[in-house]
Design a protein around this motif. Structure first.
Motif, mmCIF file in Angstrom:
data_model
loop_
_atom_site.group_PDB
_atom_site.id
_atom_site.type_symbol
_atom_site.label_atom_id
_atom_site.label_comp_id
_atom_site.label_asym_id
_atom_site.label_seq_id
_atom_site.Cartn_x
_atom_site.Cartn_y
_atom_site.Cartn_z
ATOM 1 N N ALA A 193 0.848 -1.201 0.000
ATOM 2 C CA ALA A 193 0.000 0.000 0.000
ATOM 3 C C ALA A 193 0.881 1.248 0.000
ATOM 4 C CB ALA A 193 -0.913 0.004 1.222
ATOM 5 N N ASP A 194 0.444 2.266 -0.735
ATOM 6 C CA ASP A 194 1.154 3.544 -0.741
ATOM 7 C C ASP A 194 0.636 4.470 0.346
ATOM 8 O OD1 ASP A 194 2.822 3.223 -3.200
ATOM 9 O OD2 ASP A 194 0.835 2.857 -4.043
ATOM 10 N N ALA A 195 -0.574 4.172 0.832
ATOM 11 C CA ALA A 195 -1.187 4.955 1.911
ATOM 12 C C ALA A 195 -2.279 4.096 2.523
ATOM 13 C CB ALA A 195 -1.776 6.257 1.372
ATOM 14 N N VAL A 196 -2.709 4.469 3.712
ATOM 15 C CA VAL A 196 -3.896 3.832 4.301
ATOM 16 C C VAL A 196 -4.884 4.933 4.670
ATOM 17 C CG1 VAL A 196 -2.840 1.703 5.161
ATOM 18 C CG2 VAL A 196 -2.828 3.764 6.598
ATOM 19 N N SER A 197 -6.167 4.587 4.672
ATOM 20 C CA SER A 197 -7.212 5.516 5.097
ATOM 21 C C SER A 197 -8.060 4.812 6.140
ATOM 22 C CB SER A 197 -8.044 5.984 3.904
ATOM 23 O OG SER A 197 -8.543 4.895 3.157
ATOM 24 N N LEU A 198 -8.523 5.603 7.127
ATOM 25 C CA LEU A 198 -9.355 5.065 8.189
ATOM 26 C C LEU A 198 -9.963 6.228 8.956
ATOM 27 C CD1 LEU A 198 -7.335 3.858 11.283
ATOM 28 C CD2 LEU A 198 -6.229 5.137 9.446
ATOM 29 N N VAL A 199 -11.174 6.009 9.566
ATOM 30 C CA VAL A 199 -11.830 4.740 9.744
ATOM 31 C C VAL A 199 -13.001 4.611 8.783
ATOM 32 C CG1 VAL A 199 -11.224 4.606 12.188
ATOM 33 C CG2 VAL A 199 -13.388 5.648 11.575
ATOM 34 N N ASN A 200 -13.328 3.389 8.382
ATOM 35 C CA ASN A 200 -14.623 3.105 7.796
ATOM 36 C C ASN A 200 -15.635 3.127 8.952
ATOM 37 O OD1 ASN A 200 -16.740 2.138 6.107
ATOM 38 N ND2 ASN A 200 -15.262 0.956 4.888
ATOM 39 N N THR A 201 -16.859 2.811 8.685
ATOM 40 C CA THR A 201 -17.878 2.880 9.733
ATOM 41 C C THR A 201 -17.742 1.722 10.726
ATOM 42 O OG1 THR A 201 -19.358 1.749 8.222
ATOM 43 C CG2 THR A 201 -19.548 4.143 8.344
ATOM 44 N N ILE A 202 -18.240 1.959 11.945
ATOM 45 C CA ILE A 202 -18.155 0.966 13.016
ATOM 46 C C ILE A 202 -19.439 0.138 13.028
ATOM 47 C CG2 ILE A 202 -18.061 0.720 15.537
ATOM 48 C CD1 ILE A 202 -16.221 3.194 15.563
ATOM 49 N N ALA A 234 -8.488 7.840 18.023
ATOM 50 C CA ALA A 234 -7.598 6.870 18.683
ATOM 51 C C ALA A 234 -7.033 5.883 17.658
ATOM 52 C CB ALA A 234 -8.364 6.120 19.772
ATOM 53 N N GLN A 235 -7.863 5.442 16.724
ATOM 54 C CA GLN A 235 -7.381 4.475 15.730
ATOM 55 C C GLN A 235 -6.394 5.143 14.762
ATOM 56 O OE1 GLN A 235 -9.917 1.641 13.894
ATOM 57 N NE2 GLN A 235 -10.800 0.980 15.834
ATOM 58 N N VAL A 236 -6.703 6.363 14.346
ATOM 59 C CA VAL A 236 -5.789 7.073 13.427
ATOM 60 C C VAL A 236 -4.445 7.297 14.122
ATOM 61 C CG1 VAL A 236 -5.395 9.233 12.153
ATOM 62 C CG2 VAL A 236 -7.649 8.121 12.079
ATOM 63 N N ALA A 237 -4.470 7.714 15.377
ATOM 64 C CA ALA A 237 -3.217 7.937 16.118
ATOM 65 C C ALA A 237 -2.425 6.640 16.234
ATOM 66 C CB ALA A 237 -3.527 8.501 17.504
ATOM 67 N N ALA A 238 -3.111 5.531 16.515
ATOM 68 C CA ALA A 238 -2.424 4.241 16.660
ATOM 69 C C ALA A 238 -1.763 3.839 15.346
ATOM 70 C CB ALA A 238 -3.417 3.163 17.108
ATOM 71 N N VAL A 239 -2.448 4.074 14.240
ATOM 72 C CA VAL A 239 -1.895 3.705 12.926
ATOM 73 C C VAL A 239 -0.728 4.624 12.557
ATOM 74 C CG1 VAL A 239 -2.420 3.718 10.441
ATOM 75 C CG2 VAL A 239 -3.960 2.555 12.056
ATOM 76 N N CYS A 240 -0.901 5.933 12.764
ATOM 77 C CA CYS A 240 0.168 6.880 12.402
ATOM 78 C C CYS A 240 1.461 6.570 13.164
ATOM 79 C CB CYS A 240 -0.269 8.318 12.681
ATOM 80 S SG CYS A 240 -1.542 8.919 11.561
ATOM 81 N N ALA A 241 1.324 6.043 14.373
ATOM 82 C CA ALA A 241 2.509 5.734 15.177
ATOM 83 C C ALA A 241 3.254 4.513 14.640
ATOM 84 C CB ALA A 241 2.094 5.500 16.632
ATOM 85 N N GLU A 242 2.602 3.718 13.807
ATOM 86 C CA GLU A 242 3.185 2.435 13.398
ATOM 87 C C GLU A 242 3.618 2.357 11.947
ATOM 88 O OE1 GLU A 242 3.930 -0.206 15.189
ATOM 89 O OE2 GLU A 242 3.100 0.489 17.089
ATOM 90 N N VAL A 243 3.095 3.226 11.062
ATOM 91 C CA VAL A 243 3.432 3.110 9.639
ATOM 92 C C VAL A 243 4.223 4.328 9.183
ATOM 93 C CG1 VAL A 243 1.414 1.666 9.107
ATOM 94 C CG2 VAL A 243 1.267 4.155 8.825
ATOM 95 N N SER A 244 4.957 4.139 8.072
ATOM 96 C CA SER A 244 5.669 5.295 7.535
ATOM 97 C C SER A 244 5.030 5.811 6.247
ATOM 98 C CB SER A 244 7.146 4.969 7.334
ATOM 99 O OG SER A 244 7.287 3.732 6.708
ATOM 100 N N ILE A 245 4.000 5.134 5.753
ATOM 101 C CA ILE A 245 3.256 5.648 4.597
ATOM 102 C C ILE A 245 2.232 6.689 5.075
ATOM 103 C CG2 ILE A 245 3.558 3.679 3.047
ATOM 104 C CD1 ILE A 245 0.963 2.478 4.087
ATOM 105 N N PRO A 246 1.761 7.558 4.146
ATOM 106 C CA PRO A 246 0.790 8.572 4.570
ATOM 107 C C PRO A 246 -0.543 7.974 4.992
ATOM 108 C CG PRO A 246 1.499 8.939 2.274
ATOM 109 C CD PRO A 246 2.186 7.710 2.757
ATOM 110 N N SER A 264 -2.783 16.548 13.716
ATOM 111 C CA SER A 264 -1.825 16.628 14.837
ATOM 112 C C SER A 264 -1.341 15.252 15.277
ATOM 113 C CB SER A 264 -2.437 17.381 16.032
ATOM 114 O OG SER A 264 -3.323 16.537 16.762
ATOM 115 N N VAL A 265 -2.150 14.208 15.041
ATOM 116 C CA VAL A 265 -1.688 12.864 15.421
ATOM 117 C C VAL A 265 -1.002 12.169 14.246
ATOM 118 C CG1 VAL A 265 -3.400 12.597 17.256
ATOM 119 C CG2 VAL A 265 -3.907 11.656 14.974
ATOM 120 N N GLY A 266 -0.887 12.862 13.106
ATOM 121 C CA GLY A 266 -0.068 12.313 12.017
ATOM 122 C C GLY A 266 -0.748 12.132 10.681
ATOM 123 N N ALA A 267 -2.056 12.431 10.584
ATOM 124 C CA ALA A 267 -2.729 12.260 9.285
ATOM 125 C C ALA A 267 -2.207 13.286 8.281
ATOM 126 C CB ALA A 267 -4.237 12.412 9.457
#
Ligand code: RRO
Length: 290
Positions: A193-202, A234-246, A264-267
């Protein structure tokens, strides 16, 4: 305000969440004014599948405190009709101000296995109007019945199988309905993947007023809107902390402040979804508020 994302130069960081803004319908309803002042810096299509789909039986929507539950069920005319009839008009309808370049189109696709996802990528490969692909992995796998995007190993396997079939930037739209969304994001990165997007609906359910059973024709649906904003953050922050793609962050964004929190959390980009149903020009307002 301008931002570079997967090789695309965007005027600002606000795009639409897939399925929440129909550019062709907006052109019909609001006239060319909206098209000339398009609220988003890129346009993400509603999810397209290989074959046409009728969607779920009604009712498809439930309004809830601070949000809504949808169970639309992917109604679409299939990729061939999308490419032949919708995409050429879409490209026109999302054109920016007079003389400006068209807003890039990101086509969202979904399939239940690597073969059908691969076929979708191959079909889209020849369409020069498509600037990037967003792969919606909130799709039950034909073999396991579990959503492809909910299992990191399965997600990586599928992505490795299909990645070489597209030269376009590939954004993987993650599902929040999983035990460890950051593990899924890392799997998507490993899979190409070149990027990830989140969140879809819960995943959510509503019951009829007479308590006789589920309100939605599809029984369950997806919760979106302000009700999920802090869960999404919370999910976006968790993902931004773990991946280097946008990362494209979304979930309940209504204001520039909300968008800035995700940034501010990395998006890198922020998508606006449910708010556009209330105010179709919300994207432009939020971009200005940033
Ligand atoms: O069409 C839908 O019901 C739908 C899809 Br594909 C999705 O990814 N997310 C959502 O909330 N609804």
């Amino acid at each position: 305000m301008s931002v570079e994302f997967c090789g695309l130069g965007l005027a600002h960081p606000i795009i639409n969440a897939s399925g929440t803004f129909d550019a062709l319908a907006a052109l019909r309803v609001f006239g060319p004014g909206l098209a000339e002042d398009f609220p988003f810096s890129a346009y993400v299509s509603k999810t397209i599948t290989l074959e046409p789909k009728a969607g779920n039986p009604p009712p498809r929507l439930w309004e809830t405190a601070g949000g809504m539950i949808n169970s639309i069920g992917l109604p679409n005319r299939g990729v061939d009709a999308y490419l032949a009839e919708e995409l050429p008009r879409m490209n026109f309808s999302v054109r920016g101000a007079e003389g400006a370049a068209p807003v890039p189109v990101i086509t969202n696709v979904m399939g239940p296995d690597a073969a059908r996802i691969g076929a979708l990528l191959e079909r889209c490969e020849g369409a020069r109007e498509i600037s990037a692909i967003e792969l919606n992995v909130s799709c039950p796998n034909v073999a396991t019945g579990l959503d492809i995007g909910a299992d990191p190993d399965e997600l990586e396997r599928v992505l490795r199988a299909v990645r070489g079939l597209s030269s376009k930037p590939l954004i993987v739209k993650l599902t929040p309905n999983t035990a460890d969304v950051a593990a899924c994001a890392k799997a998507a990165e490993r899979g190409g993947a070149d990027a990830v997007s989140l969140v879809n609906t819960i995943r959510a359910m509503a019951i009829t007023p007479d308590l006789q059973g589920p309100w939605l024709g599809g029984r369950t649906g997806g919760l979106s809107g302000p009700a999920i904003r802090h869960a999404a953050l919370a999910q976006v922050a968790a993902v931004c902390a773990e991946v280097s793609i946008p990362v494209v962050g979304m979930g309940g964004v209504q204001t520039g402040r909300h968008a800035r929190e995700l940034i501010s959390v990395g998006a890198t980009l922020v998508a606006v979804g449910t708010e556009s149903f209330r105010d179709p020009a919300a994207g432009a307002r939020i971009a200005a508020e940033i």
